[in-house]
Design an enzyme around this catalytic site. Structure first.
Site, PDB file in Angstrom:
ATOM      1  N   TRP B 321       0.851  -1.210   0.000  1.00  0.00           N
ATOM      2  CA  TRP B 321       0.000   0.000   0.000  1.00  0.00           C
ATOM      3  C   TRP B 321       0.881   1.253   0.000  1.00  0.00           C
ATOM      4  O   TRP B 321       0.574   2.235  -0.647  1.00  0.00           O
ATOM      5  CB  TRP B 321      -0.904  -0.012   1.241  1.00  0.00           C
ATOM      6  CG  TRP B 321      -1.739   1.227   1.397  1.00  0.00           C
ATOM      7  CD1 TRP B 321      -2.975   1.453   0.881  1.00  0.00           C
ATOM      8  CD2 TRP B 321      -1.401   2.419   2.115  1.00  0.00           C
ATOM      9  NE1 TRP B 321      -3.432   2.695   1.223  1.00  0.00           N
ATOM     10  CE2 TRP B 321      -2.477   3.314   1.982  1.00  0.00           C
ATOM     11  CE3 TRP B 321      -0.290   2.821   2.864  1.00  0.00           C
ATOM     12  CZ2 TRP B 321      -2.478   4.583   2.562  1.00  0.00           C
ATOM     13  CZ3 TRP B 321      -0.290   4.082   3.435  1.00  0.00           C
ATOM     14  CH2 TRP B 321      -1.374   4.954   3.289  1.00  0.00           C
ATOM     15  N   HIS B 322       2.008   1.160   0.732  1.00  0.00           N
ATOM     16  CA  HIS B 322       2.868   2.342   0.834  1.00  0.00           C
ATOM     17  C   HIS B 322       3.545   2.679  -0.482  1.00  0.00           C
ATOM     18  O   HIS B 322       3.695   3.850  -0.824  1.00  0.00           O
ATOM     19  CB  HIS B 322       3.928   2.136   1.927  1.00  0.00           C
ATOM     20  CG  HIS B 322       3.383   2.307   3.304  1.00  0.00           C
ATOM     21  ND1 HIS B 322       2.802   1.267   3.995  1.00  0.00           N
ATOM     22  CD2 HIS B 322       3.311   3.380   4.114  1.00  0.00           C
ATOM     23  CE1 HIS B 322       2.407   1.704   5.174  1.00  0.00           C
ATOM     24  NE2 HIS B 322       2.702   2.983   5.279  1.00  0.00           N
ATOM     25  N   GLY B 323       3.982   1.662  -1.194  1.00  0.00           N
ATOM     26  CA  GLY B 323       4.685   1.987  -2.434  1.00  0.00           C
ATOM     27  C   GLY B 323       4.838   0.789  -3.327  1.00  0.00           C
ATOM     28  O   GLY B 323       4.854  -0.358  -2.865  1.00  0.00           O
TER      29      GLY B 323
END
Lengths: 347, 468
Positions: B321-323
């Protein structure tokens, strides 16, 4: 409730004033030294300075083989040994920066006898106006804004200045080269810098073996991009020089605009007489506009020969010793009108 | 628009002034327009992505509510797919392509990926997740579908939290946005305190640590083991100060408008275990994954191997989700692994000591900090090679002398952060401050103002979480 809010706002203002004083006494000088040492130099020298000399790198740049490394301002000072000329320099700076330096002079403390500001033709061109160096230059001037120092420091953290990216500036520059029409009083086939540049880039110089002389082509293109423009009233530098003149008029400080020499010889041989026409026409425009009562334009445009320029493969106003000497002498003679008694004929 | 910009410092008072001058029935229009303006300060055309999300989820929720059975589920799947596809297109397209190429080559086939040259819309992961939570809740029957598209749009767009959270639920933020908010002095006062504190944490602390961390992470091989180790620890503080600062400004800005949004942080580096860390760090994301992934997967009501797998899936997806990079997946996986180890050996790692600041608790806090700092390496490093370089320099002495820029400023900044975290431990800055007498409060305001005005970093660093 309104009374409570008003009291708190007043208290907040009072605290900010006190914090500003604390900042001035503690971190301000350190920040100046880090971000804009020129302001510090002005503050430190103004009590003893007779003439301030504001310049970009043209003042101090020397050639490797120069036996004498003195700057233009120092050589000028040799002609006036009784006066102190203080140079405030920063590479790539221009009138927009010089006008902010001017406001840092505390006239109540000591009024300078004159101000000399370089008048660099190339600083009016799109490449300089939209240069990537403009962002750090603007950043360095945030602390010189006419607000309390603490507020200026906060604005610096907020990056509240003309903080365009390199890409944005390049886009503006290319747009200007593409869309600004060049004006000649005679018929000329290229209407814009882009057209002219393209034509130079397409094999304008051919070597003996038939291949393109890319070094020469690149230099010719660079000359076109540096000098092919007509200075108009709308040019931002005009506004800046107007403000400098205005400041000097209001404060009754004589102003000398030191119009720097350009490499006319190379412009002529590499590109042609049309480019030289534009350079000279721009010079005439500036001389006419700023030769007023309190201001003298010192015209050095054609005084330095091509070989005396430090950078032979680029356009700069960096001169070898002879070049700096010629300009300094011309300037020294020009300021005689106010300082005749102090003048010492050296050479 | 960035919170730490002159633009925002003018924008907020204007919005607040107009907000309280307007009658309640018109306020949603103001919030809508100002939120659009706020977002469009980044890349204006990307507002249409948000409009797309709003329209899809608004209509889907109504359809989900009206229908039953398979059709109801179809509408939910359609809505979730639209959100996820959008996220995949902008965020994961190049990542998927890059990973498909080696996969194809395994089978002896050529695959030439097309790389899209697009800038990721700011905060896309935040608003898609927020919007998805709404349709899921409507599907579950826990949330009524909103009939007023303006209110729903404001739920997705609400400017204080739209680009980096907290990821709110409709039953809380939606209702808050609808409620008539009167001009209450305490709300303004608390909101301003939070904005001031948030700016201080971001600009004075995070932005003063950032140059040091960047120097280390840009070229770890040029630095000594001690410097790199310091850089790793400092990044832990930088990312905390950066994200916590943002969340605090978001909280304060909303509070000034009378709207309460959730706390996203609770002094996470005072956690005694990684499990506790995740109940204190980015709380809104943790609870999102818990409610919409972990529990549907069976949560802890399954056999241990399956539960372990659930934990790993949740953490790896949270990393993703972050990257769009395997380093983030590894970051998530490592957190999941440590959490599993803590649970398996709960008797060793998860005991309770009543005395809050006992020596053992301090030791556990330090242990957790060291573990999370080490795991942050994979979050911060651009790729595995860089992470490997960082780790190798830490453990292998490379005989390079300590040559980095001055440490004084970042270390003082970190000390400041720790002191303020002590101050607000198990509370919140504004609440804690309100227990003090006026002269002490004003002394703290003065201190924060001075630090913010005179000592903030002079290089601008965008909020780290904006890229997600």
């Amino acid at each position: 409730m309104i009374k409570k809010i008003v009291i708190k706002i007043c208290l907040l203002i009072l605290i900010t004033i006190v914090l500003n004083i604390i900042y001035n006494l503690t971190f301000y000088k350190k920040d100046l030294a880090e971000k804009c040492e020129q302001i510090l130099e002005i503050n430190n020298n103004q009590a003893t300075t007779d003439i301030f000399y504001f310049a970009e790198s043209s003042n101090f740049n020397t050639r490797e083989d120069d036996s004498i490394k003195n700057s233009i301002s120092e050589i000028t000072n040799f002609f006036y040994p009784k006066l102190k000329i203080t140079a405030i320099n920063k590479p790539a700076s221009h009138a927009g920066i010089f006008k902010k330096w001017l406001t840092q002079i505390n006239l109540k403390e000591h009024k300078p006898k004159a101000i000399i500001v370089t008048l660099n033709l190339r600083s009016f061109d799109a490449a300089w106006i939209h240069s990537k160096l403009e962002t750090p230059l603007q950043e360095s001037m945030v602390l010189a804004q006419p607000y309390p120092n603490l507020i200026n420091r906060f604005l610096l953290s907020l990056q509240a200045f003309d903080n365009k990216t390199e890409k944005q500036r390049e886009k503006e520059m290319l747009n200007e080269w593409e869309n600004t029409q060049l004006i000649f009083p005679f018929p000329f086939k290229y209407k814009t810098v882009k057209e002219w540049d393209n034509s130079m880039a397409n094999g304008s110089y051919i070597k003996a073996d038939g291949s393109w002389d890319n070094d020469k082509i690149e230099l010719a293109c660079h000359y076109v991009k540096s000098y092919a423009f007509n200075i108009k009233e709308s040019n931002p530098r005009i506004k800046d020089y107007d403000e400098i003149l205005n400041w000097c008029n209001i404060n009754e400080v004589p102003l000398y605009l030191n119009l720097l020499a350009e490499n006319i010889e190379y412009a002529d041989s590499l590109v042609g007489k049309e480019l030289v026409f534009l350079i000279k026409e721009n010079r005439d425009f500036l001389v006419k506009r700023y030769s007023k009562n309190n201001c003298i334009v010192v015209d050095n445009l054609e005084l330095v020969s091509g070989k005396e320029f430090t950078d032979q493969t680029w356009t700069t106003e960096h001169y070898g010793y002879k070049g700096r000497m010629v300009i300094a002498k011309n300037l020294a003679i020009a300021i005689k009108n106010k300082f005749n008694n102090d003048y010492k004929n050296l050479y | 628009m960035l919170f730490n910009s002159i633009h925002f410092l003018f924008f907020l008072p204007i919005v607040v002034g107009l907000y309280y001058l307007l009658p309640q029935k018109l306020r949603w229009i103001l919030i809508f327009v100002s939120s659009c303006y706020f977002y469009m300060a980044f890349i204006p055309k990307y507002i249409f992505i948000l409009f797309f999300i709003i329209i899809i989820d608004y209509l889907s929720a109504i359809a989900i509510e009206k229908n039953e059975g398979k059709l109801k589920l179809t509408y939910l799947i359609a809505s979730l797919s639209a959100n996820i596809l959008l996220l995949c297109f902008f965020k994961y397209f190049n990542f998927l392509n890059d990973n498909l190429a080696p996969l194809f080559s395994l089978f002896g086939k050529d695959f030439h990926p097309i790389n899209l040259q697009i800038i990721l819309p700011i905060g896309l992961s935040f608003h898609t997740f927020q919007s998805m939570s709404y349709t899921i809740e409507v599907y579950r029957g826990k949330q009524k579908a909103e009939k007023h598209i303006g209110y729903f749009a404001n739920y997705v767009l609400f400017f204080p939290q739209m680009v980096a959270g907290p990821i709110e639920r409709y039953d809380r933020l939606g209702e808050e946005l609808k409620k008539e908010q009167n001009f209450i002095y305490q709300n303004i006062s608390d909101g301003l305190k939070l904005v001031l504190f948030g700016l201080f944490v971001k600009m004075t602390i995070a932005d003063n640590i950032a140059p040091f961390v960047n120097q280390i992470y840009n070229d770890p091989l040029k630095h000594s083991s001690e410097e790199v180790l310091l850089g790793v620890f400092m990044f832990s503080f930088q990312i905390y100060a950066d994200f916590f600062g943002y969340s605090t400004i978001a909280l304060g800005s909303a509070k000034i408008l009378g709207i309460t949004i959730m706390d996203n942080f609770k002094t996470p580096y005072f956690s005694k275990s990684v499990t506790e860390f995740w109940s204190r760090w980015h709380i809104s994301l943790s609870s999102w994954f818990k409610d919409y992934l972990y529990i549907p997967l069976g949560g802890n009501r399954v056999a241990i191997p399956r539960w372990s797998l659930n934990i790993l899936i949740v953490f790896m997806l949270s990393g993703l989700w972050h990257g769009a990079n395997w380093t983030f997946v590894v970051w998530g996986a490592l957190h999941g692994l440590v959490l599993l180890i803590e649970r398996y050996f709960s008797k060793i790692f998860m005991f309770e000591i009543k005395k809050e600041w006992s020596l053992l608790n301090v030791f556990l806090i330090l242990k957790t900090f060291i573990v999370t700092s080490f795991i942050w390496i994979f979050f911060r490093a651009e790729n595995f090679n860089k992470a490997k370089e960082i780790i190798s320099v830490i453990f292998i002495n490379n005989n390079i002398k300590f040559n980095v820029i001055s440490l004084k400023v970042p270390l003082i900044a970190i000390l400041g952060l720790i002191i303020f975290d002590f101050f607000q431990y198990n509370s919140r800055f504004d609440k804690k401050l309100n227990t003090f007498k006026a002269p002490y409060r004003w002394a703290i305001y003065s201190f924060l103002l001075f630090c913010l005005f005179a000592l903030s970093g002079t290089e601008k660093f965008s909020f780290i979480y904006f890229q997600f």
